[in-house]
Scaffold this motif. Structure first.
Motif, PDB file in Angstrom:
ATOM      1  N   GLY A  48      -1.282  -4.951  -7.404  1.00  0.00           N
ATOM      2  CA  GLY A  48      -0.380  -3.958  -7.978  1.00  0.00           C
ATOM      3  C   GLY A  48      -0.878  -3.370  -9.281  1.00  0.00           C
ATOM      4  O   GLY A  48      -0.610  -2.213  -9.600  1.00  0.00           O
ATOM      5  N   THR A  49      -1.621  -4.172 -10.071  1.00  0.00           N
ATOM      6  CA  THR A  49      -2.098  -3.675 -11.365  1.00  0.00           C
ATOM      7  C   THR A  49      -3.462  -3.004 -11.266  1.00  0.00           C
ATOM      8  O   THR A  49      -3.948  -2.469 -12.254  1.00  0.00           O
ATOM      9  CB  THR A  49      -2.205  -4.837 -12.365  1.00  0.00           C
ATOM     10  N   ALA A  50      -4.092  -3.028 -10.078  1.00  0.00           N
ATOM     11  CA  ALA A  50      -5.397  -2.387  -9.928  1.00  0.00           C
ATOM     12  C   ALA A  50      -5.264  -0.872 -10.057  1.00  0.00           C
ATOM     13  O   ALA A  50      -4.243  -0.289  -9.686  1.00  0.00           O
ATOM     14  CB  ALA A  50      -6.009  -2.758  -8.577  1.00  0.00           C
ATOM     15  N   GLN A  51      -6.293  -0.245 -10.579  1.00  0.00           N
ATOM     16  CA  GLN A  51      -6.324   1.210 -10.676  1.00  0.00           C
ATOM     17  C   GLN A  51      -6.757   1.775  -9.327  1.00  0.00           C
ATOM     18  O   GLN A  51      -7.880   1.549  -8.888  1.00  0.00           O
ATOM     19  CB  GLN A  51      -7.317   1.647 -11.758  1.00  0.00           C
ATOM     20  N   LYS A  52      -5.862   2.509  -8.678  1.00  0.00           N
ATOM     21  CA  LYS A  52      -6.156   3.046  -7.346  1.00  0.00           C
ATOM     22  C   LYS A  52      -6.441   4.540  -7.463  1.00  0.00           C
ATOM     23  O   LYS A  52      -5.609   5.311  -7.934  1.00  0.00           O
ATOM     24  CB  LYS A  52      -4.983   2.752  -6.410  1.00  0.00           C
ATOM     25  N   LYS A  53      -7.658   4.945  -7.037  1.00  0.00           N
ATOM     26  CA  LYS A  53      -8.091   6.328  -7.180  1.00  0.00           C
ATOM     27  C   LYS A  53      -8.451   6.898  -5.809  1.00  0.00           C
ATOM     28  O   LYS A  53      -8.377   6.232  -4.792  1.00  0.00           O
ATOM     29  CB  LYS A  53      -9.302   6.400  -8.126  1.00  0.00           C
ATOM     30  N   GLY A  54      -8.890   8.167  -5.803  1.00  0.00           N
ATOM     31  CA  GLY A  54      -9.233   8.809  -4.543  1.00  0.00           C
ATOM     32  C   GLY A  54      -7.980   9.150  -3.764  1.00  0.00           C
ATOM     33  O   GLY A  54      -6.980   9.621  -4.321  1.00  0.00           O
ATOM     34  N   ASP A  55      -7.991   8.905  -2.444  1.00  0.00           N
ATOM     35  CA  ASP A  55      -6.806   9.147  -1.628  1.00  0.00           C
ATOM     36  C   ASP A  55      -5.688   8.206  -2.036  1.00  0.00           C
ATOM     37  O   ASP A  55      -5.925   7.109  -2.554  1.00  0.00           O
ATOM     38  CB  ASP A  55      -7.137   8.922  -0.144  1.00  0.00           C
ATOM     39  N   LEU A  56      -4.457   8.592  -1.786  1.00  0.00           N
ATOM     40  CA  LEU A  56      -3.326   7.712  -2.050  1.00  0.00           C
ATOM     41  C   LEU A  56      -3.454   6.459  -1.194  1.00  0.00           C
ATOM     42  O   LEU A  56      -3.792   6.528  -0.016  1.00  0.00           O
ATOM     43  CB  LEU A  56      -2.011   8.442  -1.742  1.00  0.00           C
ATOM     44  N   TRP A  57      -3.155   5.327  -1.806  1.00  0.00           N
ATOM     45  CA  TRP A  57      -3.290   4.065  -1.088  1.00  0.00           C
ATOM     46  C   TRP A  57      -2.228   3.954   0.001  1.00  0.00           C
ATOM     47  O   TRP A  57      -1.060   4.254  -0.203  1.00  0.00           O
ATOM     48  CB  TRP A  57      -3.145   2.876  -2.033  1.00  0.00           C
ATOM     49  N   ASP A  58      -2.668   3.515   1.192  1.00  0.00           N
ATOM     50  CA  ASP A  58      -1.726   3.083   2.223  1.00  0.00           C
ATOM     51  C   ASP A  58      -2.438   2.046   3.076  1.00  0.00           C
ATOM     52  O   ASP A  58      -3.607   1.705   2.853  1.00  0.00           O
ATOM     53  CB  ASP A  58      -1.196   4.256   3.068  1.00  0.00           C
ATOM     54  N   GLY A  59      -1.719   1.541   4.046  1.00  0.00           N
ATOM     55  CA  GLY A  59      -2.251   0.446   4.856  1.00  0.00           C
ATOM     56  C   GLY A  59      -3.465   0.800   5.681  1.00  0.00           C
ATOM     57  O   GLY A  59      -4.127  -0.088   6.230  1.00  0.00           O
ATOM     58  N   ASP A  60      -3.800   2.096   5.793  1.00  0.00           N
ATOM     59  CA  ASP A  60      -4.997   2.496   6.542  1.00  0.00           C
ATOM     60  C   ASP A  60      -6.247   1.843   5.956  1.00  0.00           C
ATOM     61  O   ASP A  60      -7.228   1.611   6.666  1.00  0.00           O
ATOM     62  CB  ASP A  60      -5.175   4.016   6.487  1.00  0.00           C
ATOM     63  N   TYR A  61      -6.237   1.562   4.650  1.00  0.00           N
ATOM     64  CA  TYR A  61      -7.432   1.078   3.971  1.00  0.00           C
ATOM     65  C   TYR A  61      -7.465  -0.451   3.827  1.00  0.00           C
ATOM     66  O   TYR A  61      -8.309  -0.973   3.103  1.00  0.00           O
ATOM     67  CB  TYR A  61      -7.529   1.711   2.581  1.00  0.00           C
ATOM     68  N   ALA A  62      -6.595  -1.150   4.520  1.00  0.00           N
ATOM     69  CA  ALA A  62      -6.552  -2.615   4.374  1.00  0.00           C
ATOM     70  C   ALA A  62      -7.880  -3.249   4.773  1.00  0.00           C
ATOM     71  O   ALA A  62      -8.409  -4.115   4.067  1.00  0.00           O
ATOM     72  CB  ALA A  62      -5.405  -3.191   5.207  1.00  0.00           C
ATOM     73  N   SER A  63      -8.448  -2.815   5.910  1.00  0.00           N
ATOM     74  CA  SER A  63      -9.706  -3.426   6.370  1.00  0.00           C
ATOM     75  C   SER A  63     -10.870  -3.074   5.458  1.00  0.00           C
ATOM     76  O   SER A  63     -11.685  -3.942   5.094  1.00  0.00           O
ATOM     77  CB  SER A  63     -10.014  -2.985   7.801  1.00  0.00           C
ATOM     78  N   SER A  64     -10.979  -1.811   5.057  1.00  0.00           N
ATOM     79  CA  SER A  64     -12.092  -1.425   4.182  1.00  0.00           C
ATOM     80  C   SER A  64     -11.970  -2.087   2.813  1.00  0.00           C
ATOM     81  O   SER A  64     -12.978  -2.485   2.213  1.00  0.00           O
ATOM     82  CB  SER A  64     -12.163   0.095   4.039  1.00  0.00           C
ATOM     83  N   LEU A  65     -10.744  -2.256   2.316  1.00  0.00           N
ATOM     84  CA  LEU A  65     -10.564  -2.975   1.049  1.00  0.00           C
ATOM     85  C   LEU A  65     -10.925  -4.439   1.221  1.00  0.00           C
ATOM     86  O   LEU A  65     -11.567  -5.044   0.350  1.00  0.00           O
ATOM     87  CB  LEU A  65      -9.119  -2.837   0.556  1.00  0.00           C
ATOM     88  N   GLY A  66     -10.530  -5.035   2.355  1.00  0.00           N
ATOM     89  CA  GLY A  66     -10.894  -6.431   2.609  1.00  0.00           C
ATOM     90  C   GLY A  66     -12.398  -6.642   2.612  1.00  0.00           C
ATOM     91  O   GLY A  66     -12.905  -7.642   2.083  1.00  0.00           O
ATOM     92  N   LEU A  67     -13.138  -5.696   3.196  1.00  0.00           N
ATOM     93  CA  LEU A  67     -14.599  -5.791   3.192  1.00  0.00           C
ATOM     94  C   LEU A  67     -15.153  -5.656   1.782  1.00  0.00           C
ATOM     95  O   LEU A  67     -16.073  -6.379   1.383  1.00  0.00           O
ATOM     96  CB  LEU A  67     -15.193  -4.708   4.092  1.00  0.00           C
ATOM     97  N   ALA A  68     -14.603  -4.722   1.005  1.00  0.00           N
ATOM     98  CA  ALA A  68     -15.115  -4.473  -0.344  1.00  0.00           C
ATOM     99  C   ALA A  68     -14.840  -5.629  -1.291  1.00  0.00           C
ATOM    100  O   ALA A  68     -15.640  -5.902  -2.196  1.00  0.00           O
ATOM    101  CB  ALA A  68     -14.520  -3.183  -0.899  1.00  0.00           C
ATOM    102  N   VAL A  69     -13.693  -6.303  -1.121  1.00  0.00           N
ATOM    103  CA  VAL A  69     -13.352  -7.395  -2.051  1.00  0.00           C
ATOM    104  C   VAL A  69     -13.956  -8.716  -1.625  1.00  0.00           C
ATOM    105  O   VAL A  69     -13.873  -9.694  -2.362  1.00  0.00           O
ATOM    106  CB  VAL A  69     -11.820  -7.559  -2.206  1.00  0.00           C
TER     107      VAL A  69
END
Length: 539
Positions: free
Chosen positions: A325-346
């Protein structure tokens, strides 16, 4: 100790930014994650359509070209990339191995894997990860992918100028996302990523990975159902799908309505697959899954969350934990579409948590020269740091030892001199402080001779000896002469003797103003302690 130190050094100097690349059949989603040290993490979300003008899927060359453009426009080249291998391309199993030692598990895992896949080990690349250990057993996830699939996938990426540092599973990407964003709010949860061509299921129980699987039912399946029932084009069916509102329960479906019938024909087997997966785990583990997290483009179907929650008798997880929740989210608005790509990145940020797969093994691993250069670079760094720390520690230790030896020698010499100088003091705690006190007392006694004639002192002592009664028991503990004052601290056998001693001293012509004070019983039976103060009269 050395291994832990090396890990700390490696973690300090490992890259802070990673890109998670999730390539779907119709959309590619990219998340750039940057670890925050002093401040919050930074998350940048991007996506690119992979459909042609007629809504058909692009070929491999066109996909590579769009990936290259996306990475160039957002300056992503040079940032380490973690990509997911589609689970439906992978043979994966969760095994129980009767060892907890990772080395022993690694030794036997190839034999266990050979019996579970329809191909020979020389035709696949595989990796494993231990997801749990208890009571002398390890629960191990094994994943194997045909080499021709790996070749095809890496060529697509290479044509886009991308050389991933790791190739994970898309189902494990959901688990990495859970560890980063949901761990504090959900413990027994099923995560479902509904894409275009497949849906990925990840079950977490007690905060640990339990089940992963893919089912070939997703948003595209519903679109095809609609197109068949309505007799329209794919684009028309896709547009119609976005107008749907899924009823909360089965009573809301009007089967005479072609749209709702097509929706019902999709949701019934889809829900059944999810329910069977959850129930199989609950039966085997004796645990209950209580929460559901939906993500992916197909999860945006209006009313789908409420419908699945009702059909599965499960609670929807909406809130994410504080770290995300405190992370700075940029680019496209965050939604659940990016759960897998975020999981890979983290995933690299979760380094040390153990559960991870990297299918870049054997002939598909990072080229030997580059790997060797990186290993040598790391080794030089680690050896250099260890050498500097070692020299610093050795210098500190030698300096400390020399000073400690000198200090101990000084202490021993000081104690010996103290015993020689003050033999009456047997208990030595702090010779410096005790020596100062003894010297102060000696100076106080010697000051008598600085203010009084020694002959006068002798006369006072003679006068005391003459007048003290010989028939009384008297033990003088302390005699002090300070200028004209004479102070005596002594003990006798009774208060009567104290009075007699006072009377005798009062009869002295040399002593005047004789005062007895602090007369009290002593510690020994028949002992009376007292003090006498008098003034030496003028001659």
């Amino acid at each position: 100790m050395l291994t832990r130190f090396t890990q700390m050094v490696a973690r300090l100097f490992r890259p802070r930014s990673f890109v998670g690349l999730d390539i779907g059949s119709t959309t590619v989603r990219v998340t750039r994650f940057r670890r925050g040290r002093a401040g919050p993490d930074e998350i940048v979300c991007l996506q690119q359509e992979l459909l042609g003008d007629d809504s058909t899927e692009l070929g491999a060359d066109a996909v590579s070209q769009r990936l290259r453009v996306l990475f160039q426009e957002h300056s992503l080249f040079g940032v380490p990339v973690v990509v997911a291998m589609p689970t439906h391309w992978v043979f994966s199993r969760i095994l129980t191995i009767p060892f907890t030692d990772p080395k022993k598990v690694a030794q036997v895992i190839s034999y266990e894997t050979e019996e579970l896949i329809p191909l020979g080990l020389d035709e696949v690349v595989f990796d494993h990860t231990i997801i749990d250990s208890h009571e002398g057993e390890s629960t191990v996830l094994v994943a194997a992918v045909p080499q021709d699939r790996m070749t095809q996938y890496l060529e697509l990426l290479a044509n886009a100028g991308i050389d991933p540092v790791s190739m994970d599973l898309d189902s494990l990407a959901l688990f990495h996302f859970y560890r980063y964003a949901l761990k504090e709010s959900a413990q027994d949860v099923v995560l479902i990523d509904i894409g275009a061509s497949k849906s990925t299921i990840c079950i977490v129980s007690g905060g640990k990975l339990r089940v992963i699987r893919s089912i070939m039912m997703a948003g595209e399946s519903l679109t095809r159902n609609l197109a068949a029932h309505l007799g329209g084009t794919h684009a028309e069916a896709e547009s119609e799908k976005h107008q749907f509102v899924v009823p909360e329960d089965d009573d809301g479906f009007d089967v005479s309505n072609p749209d709702l019938k097509a929706l019902r024909d999709f949701l019934d087997p889809f829900t059944t697959e999810i329910r069977n997966t959850i129930q199989a785990h609950e039966t085997a583990a004796g645990l209950t899954i209580t929460q559901l997290y939906l993500c992916g483009g197909g999860a945006k179907l209006n009313g789908l969350s409420a419908y699945l929650a009702h059909r599965l008798n499960i609670q929807i997880v909406n809130s994410l934990d504080g770290r995300f929740g405190t992370a700075q989210k940029k680019g496209d608005l965050w939604d659940g579409d990016y759960a897998s790509s975020l999981g890979l990145a983290v995933r690299p940020a979760l380094w040390g948590h153990g559960v991870s797969i990297n299918l870049r093994q054997g002939p598909f691993s990072i080229p030997h020269r580059e790997r060797s250069a990186k290993q040598k670079s790391w080794m030089r760094l680690v050896v250099g740091v260890m050498l500097v720390v070692g020299i610093g520690f050795a210098n500190f230790y030698v300096d400390y030892s020399i000073k400690e030896t000198r200090l101990q020698t000084l202490k021993d010499t000081l104690r010996q001199d103290f015993r020689t100088t003050f033999p009456d003091i047997t208990s030595i705690v702090d010779p410096v402080q005790q020596g100062r006190m003894a010297l102060d007392q000696a100076k106080q006694r010697l000051s008598v001779f600085g203010h009084n004639d020694p002959a006068t002192i002798l006369l006072i002592l003679a006068d005391l000896t003459e007048h003290l009664p010989a028939d009384r028991t008297l033990e003088v503990n302390e005699l002090i002469v300070e200028g004209a004052k004479v102070k005596i601290e002594a003990s006798t056998d009774s208060f009567e003797s104290v009075d007699a001693i006072k009377a005798a001293l009062t009869n002295s012509e040399r002593l005047v103003e004789v005062v007895v004070s602090d007369a009290r019983m002593g510690a020994k039976p028949g002992q009376v302690k007292f003090r006498v103060t008098s003034v030496v009269g003028a001659e």
